[in-house]
Design a protein around this motif. Structure first.
Motif: not given
Length: 368
Positions: A217-218, A221, A223-224, A226-229, A271
């Motif tokens: 992500d930006r 981290r 995404l697999m 840390y992509s969701q809250r 996240y």
């Protein structure tokens, strides 16, 4: 001597081909990949040599290592003994002193440009780095030296990723995250205090399998994970949407498992994979244990006030975190009441229309 591949090590340990392929399938599932990736993982582990990993420790409490050794998918013994060659970790290795430092120098020379640097903790920059000494020298010097020929860097935990509590105001030691010291290497951040064990081993497995960093992500981290809250998959989310909250710890709402938003839970802005992967082999996570999320995988969580201070209300429309918590229950009641009123009004209009049509039909019949 060339390093053995993962598959060669497993066969030497008596693991059958069938068990190896099953392991690859389970690894794909643990990484959130489809079953079609199992052959890719198997091929990589059959052909690629184990990757040397150098694990350094700066200002930290060792909680990341404590978490790492409790991984269940894959087991950390498989990661350390089979998947990677963990050649230096001053916490886990048997060697110490001059012997340990000699191993570090040997690996850096022999596998120049091909080893992964894992960093737990951060370097303090004040007083020329004298607040953290490793082998008689400032940790920041060791970090820069080992990073020079590293293939990539993993920043374990919030200490290495953001600075964490060591960097809390006024930060007298100038504790500094790794990416603000090393600028010319790819860095993957795995924040958390500590990170989830399976997240740590999952990141290593992905990098060794595909020989690349996972999508980030930006903030850098993976995404697999840390992509969701945490809020998005929290089992208490239905209570949030229904306006059912714990007002005080150990009140009736707490005993019923209501949402912890009003007692400071930071899940709506954090996240991480806590609510899906969970901890201790998927047994539980803080919210399930009755305590709100403290947002430990987000930058600056240590300087954002009390862990029990409620997040500011957001005034946007709709339910969930996009709504003012105090008004969710009232809004829900208003919607239901409004729906009943509208239904009643529509029904009345229909009855009036039917009566009117019937009356007109009777008049026309009389004219004939």
């Amino acid at each position: 001597m060339a390093l053995e591949t993962f598959y060669e090590v497993m066969r030497r340990q008596g693991i059958t081909r069938r068990s190896f392929l099953k392991y690859c399938s389970l690894t794909a599932a643990a990484l959130g990949l489809g079953p079609e990736f199992a052959p890719t993982i198997a091929h990589a582990m059959e052909t690629k040599p184990r990757t040397p990993v150098l694990w350094l420790h700066g200002l930290e409490c060792t909680c990341c290592s404590e978490s790492f050794i409790r991984s269940a998918h894959p087991l950390v013994k498989d990661v350390v003994l089979s998947m990677i060659s963990l050649d230096y970790d001053d916490t886990l290795m048997a060697s110490a002193g001059y012997q340990a430092e000699a191993i570090l120098e040997e690996v850096m020379t022999k596998y120049k440009g091909n080893y992964i640097l894992a960093v737990e903790g951060n370097p303090p920059l004040n007083e020329d780095g004298m607040y953290c000494i490793i082998g008689g020298k400032p940790f920041v010097d060791q970090l820069k030296r080992v990073a020079t020929d590293a293939k990539a860097i993993i920043s374990w935990g919030s200490c290495a990723s953001y600075g964490c509590v060591q960097a809390a105001r006024p930060n007298p030691t100038r504790a500094t995250p790794v990416h603000e010291v090393i600028f010319d290497k790819p860095i993957i951040k795995v924040p958390g205090c500590p990170p989830i064990a399976e997240v740590m081993t999952g990141v290593i497995t992905y990098m060794l399998t595909f020989d690349q960093l996972p999508a980030l992500d930006r903030q850098g981290r993976p995404l697999m994970f840390y992509s969701q809250r945490i809020h998005d998959k929290c089992y208490r989310r239905p209570h949030f949407d229904a306006g059912q909250y714990v007002e005080h710890f150990d009140d009736e709402g707490a005993r019923k498992g209501y949402c912890l938003y009003k007692v400071g839970c930071k899940g709506p802005t954090t996240y991480n994979a806590c609510s899906t992967v969970r901890w201790n082999d998927g047994v539980s996570f803080p919210i399930q244990a009755g305590h709100g999320c403290i947002g430990c995988s987000e930058e600056g969580f240590w300087d954002k006030g009390s862990w029990y201070a409620r997040l500011a209300d957001l005034k946007e429309s709709g339910f969930g975190i996009e709504s003012n918590a105090d008004k969710v229950g009232l809004a829900a009641a208003a919607v239901v009441g409004g729906g009943v009123a509208v239904h009643a009004a529509v029904s009345a209009l229909k009855r009036a229309q039917v009566k009117h049509d019937t009356s007109n039909g009777a008049d026309k019949g009389g004219d004939k």
